[in-house]
Design a protein around this motif. Structure first.
Motif, PDB file in Angstrom:
ATOM      1  N   LEU A   9     -10.770 -33.253  27.747  1.00 54.98           N
ATOM      2  CA  LEU A   9     -10.601 -33.265  29.313  1.00 54.98           C
ATOM      3  C   LEU A   9      -9.671 -32.208  29.779  1.00 54.98           C
ATOM      4  O   LEU A   9      -8.514 -31.790  29.107  1.00 54.98           O
ATOM      5  CB  LEU A   9      -9.673 -34.515  29.879  1.00 54.98           C
ATOM      6  N   ASP A  59      -7.762 -30.545  33.402  1.00 53.92           N
ATOM      7  CA  ASP A  59      -7.302 -30.837  34.934  1.00 53.92           C
ATOM      8  C   ASP A  59      -7.383 -29.654  35.715  1.00 53.92           C
ATOM      9  O   ASP A  59      -6.696 -28.747  35.421  1.00 53.92           O
ATOM     10  CB  ASP A  59      -5.974 -31.436  35.096  1.00 53.92           C
ATOM     11  N   GLY A  85      -6.852 -29.563  38.708  1.00 60.64           N
ATOM     12  CA  GLY A  85      -5.820 -29.699  39.958  1.00 60.64           C
ATOM     13  C   GLY A  85      -6.332 -30.611  40.676  1.00 60.64           C
ATOM     14  O   GLY A  85      -7.078 -30.612  41.888  1.00 60.64           O
ATOM     15  N   GLY A  86      -6.147 -32.102  40.196  1.00 62.90           N
ATOM     16  CA  GLY A  86      -6.650 -33.174  40.990  1.00 62.90           C
ATOM     17  C   GLY A  86      -8.009 -33.677  40.578  1.00 62.90           C
ATOM     18  O   GLY A  86      -8.652 -34.928  40.987  1.00 62.90           O
ATOM     19  N   LEU A  87      -8.871 -32.909  39.988  1.00 65.72           N
ATOM     20  CA  LEU A  87     -10.124 -33.336  39.186  1.00 65.72           C
ATOM     21  C   LEU A  87     -10.069 -33.056  37.965  1.00 65.72           C
ATOM     22  O   LEU A  87      -9.792 -31.766  37.255  1.00 65.72           O
ATOM     23  CB  LEU A  87     -10.910 -32.380  39.966  1.00 65.72           C
ATOM     24  N   THR A  88     -10.236 -34.156  37.159  1.00 63.78           N
ATOM     25  CA  THR A  88     -10.326 -34.250  35.810  1.00 63.78           C
ATOM     26  C   THR A  88     -11.778 -34.022  35.128  1.00 63.78           C
ATOM     27  O   THR A  88     -12.427 -34.746  35.414  1.00 63.78           O
ATOM     28  CB  THR A  88      -9.568 -35.053  35.018  1.00 63.78           C
ATOM     29  N   ARG A 131      -7.957 -23.385  38.349  1.00 66.95           N
ATOM     30  CA  ARG A 131      -7.520 -24.487  39.674  1.00 66.95           C
ATOM     31  C   ARG A 131      -8.581 -24.298  40.745  1.00 66.95           C
ATOM     32  O   ARG A 131      -9.035 -23.050  40.994  1.00 66.95           O
ATOM     33  CB  ARG A 131      -6.115 -24.021  39.988  1.00 66.95           C
TER      34      ARG A 131
END
Ligand code: C2O
Ligand code: CU
Length: 536
Positions: A83, A85, A87-90, A288
């Motif tokens: 996984l 990230d 930035g708020g979405l993984t 990001r």
């Protein structure tokens, strides 16, 4: 067509592609680092006529000795699933060490890099060191310069990094680079002539992996579309052998879990027509999303060097910094006479270094996905108090001057001495989006088509884009001069209908790829090989 080439296999055809007298097996053996004689011995009376330098051959080793390898730098790299990230979405993806972009490798010019690669992917991989003029057997092209690195296997790359500059690395297997498998490779100049207070590396990317499918789904959809959508009775693959050709029914062209990746209406004046083939849900700057940007901090008045890298699969970016102009200092790692611009157009695989003196505030660094009406961004901050423009904010600089190749000049030390080419290699870029039959000189990639050059020659690659789409063409192992400006690059955007001449000195023996850096075009077939002739 093949017979035509076979008939000219011997050395007579200067400038034309040559079908080597060696067979596919031998090429592969060379890539595997075996003694070619061992596999050839009994199988061919032509075993002594090995027309091309082998990736691990004596010429390659001699060229490496001439680089006077300096101190050793050890690096460990792991290609892994997991996984990440954004930035708020993984997302579930493949990356180097679980980071996006992978951690930059930084060395000093002249140092030897020893990179141990561990493959924890479920499939084979490799690493190509994009832009470096390195020894051929470290170039990372499976089946040409090395065997691929199998799942759970390790591989060690060892090479000298000669030229300072901004480079990067990625796999050379399928569309893997359109996952998260990319990272900067920075070669510092021990005598760096530029003065600056801070340095940032900025990597741009288009993203869909783990969101709307995988790059493998996209490739299947784009190339499957040819058979299902266009079934014209020609160029059919194995799929059609199993299916009546009229049954392009409801399942035509789709593969499990995919669909809707094809982009039909992306156009750009800057790119001269079609901008891209693939619809991406996201665009990233340093891994990001625009809503959670990378924060790049410095003091007001600081002079910053920004190293921009486009690691995307199918997207050119137009880059600008809010309320600033940029001074371009390098193209693909090589210095130019500094030139000011509002914005830059960066094709896949290209890099630019810029200098900027920062004002007081918070300034979006915006990368517009050219022709795709979406953006990536980072945030440059010299003050925490300043208000931050909304994620979709587009600086006016994006619509001002975009510096063109023709407006740049190489710095004195980067100039290629003027010389008439000894040999010209004609490469017609061919194919179309509907057929998805991207190729070179009307043919899809064939490892047995090798364009010969000879060490010491000045070579001209004469590119002609016969398609309605632009192609960022990349050459491995060399940095060419783009006529007529003379700027040094290893990746160059060739617009629809354009002809462009790229000159380089054949000074790095081996077998080298030249291909479109749109990963889907490359995988569809827009790749070919340049080979140094063996012997004198
Ligand atoms: Cu980044 Cu074969 O290239
Ligand atoms: Cu292309």
């Amino acid at each position: 067509m093949r017979d035509h080439h076979r008939a000219h296999t011997r050395r007579g055809l200067r400038g034309g592609p040559v079908r080597p007298t060696i067979g596919r097996r031998t090429l592969l053996a060379a890539g595997l680092g075996l003694a070619a004689g061992a596999t050839l011995g009994s199988c061919s009376r032509e075993s002594s006529a090995r027309p091309f330098v082998e990736p691990g051959g004596a010429e390659v080793q001699a060229a490496e000795r001439d680089r006077q390898p300096g101190p050793l730098r050890q690096v460990d790299l792991t290609a892994t699933t997991g996984l990440v990230d954004l930035g708020g979405l993984t997302v579930e993806t493949w990356s180097y060490g679980g980071r996006l972009p992978g951690e930059p490798i930084r060395v000093s010019a002249g140092e030897q890099v020893r990179a141990r690669v561990t493959n924890r992917l479920p499939v084979e991989t490799s690493i190509h060191w994009h832009g470096l003029a390195l020894r051929n057997d470290a170039d990372g092209v499976p089946g040409v310069t090395q065997p691929s690195i199998g799942a759970a296997d390790e591989f060690v790359y060892q090479f000298t990094a000669v030229h300072p500059g901004t480079f990067w690395f990625h796999p050379h297997v399928g569309p893997q680079l359109d996952r998260g498998l990319y990272a900067p490779f920075i070669v510092e100049d021990p005598q760096e002539p530029l003065k600056y207070d801070a340095e940032w590396v900025v990597v741009l990317d288009d993203w869909l992996d783990g969101v709307s499918g995988t790059p493998d789904d996209v490739l299947a959809e784009l190339t499957g579309g040819m058979e299902a959508g266009m079934g014209s009775g020609m160029a059919h693959g194995s799929m059609d052998m199993e299916m009546p050709s009229e049954s392009s029914g409801p399942t035509g062209g789709s593969s499990p879990g995919s669909g809707g990746h094809m982009l039909m209406d992306a156009t750009s004046d800057l790119l001269g027509g079609d901008a891209g083939d693939v619809a991406y849900p996201h665009y990233l700057l340093n891994g990001r999303l625009p809503s959670a940007p990378d924060n790049l901090r410095a003091r007001p008045g600081a002079r910053v060097r920004i190293r921009l890298i486009n690691a995307a699969g199918d997207t050119a970016f137009r880059v600008a910094l809010d309320r600033h102009r940029l001074t371009v200092t390098h193209t693909d790692g090589f210095p130019v006479e500094p030139v000011d611009t509002d914005a830059l157009l960066i094709g896949m695989g290209e890099r630019y270094d810029v200098l900027v003196t920062l004002q007081d505030g918070a300034f979006p660094l915006v990368a517009l996905a050219e022709g795709k009406d979406a953006l990536a961004r980072g945030l440059i901050r010299t003050s925490d108090a300043a208000s931050v423009p909304a994620p979709a904010y587009r600086p006016v600089e994006l619509d001002r001057a975009v510096v063109a190749y023709a407006q740049m000049r190489p710095a004195e030390q980067a100039r290629l001495a003027s010389r008439e080419p000894d040999r010209t290699i004609q490469l017609k870029l061919t194919g179309s989006m509907m057929g998805y039959d991207w190729g070179i000189n009307g043919e899809a990639y064939d490892p047995q088509t090798i364009h010969p050059v000879r060490e010491g020659e000045r070579i001209r690659l004469s590119l002609q884009n016969t398609t309605t789409m632009w192609h960022p063409m990349h050459l491995h192992g060399h940095t060419f001069a783009v006529t007529d400006s003379g700027i040094r690059k290893d990746t160059v955007n060739v617009l629809p209908g354009a002809r462009i001449a790229l000159d380089f000195d054949a000074d790095n023996p081996g077998l080298w790829m030249t291909h479109c850096h749109n990963i889907y075009h490359a995988e569809a077939g827009m790749m070919t090989l340049i080979g140094y002739e063996a012997g004198n």
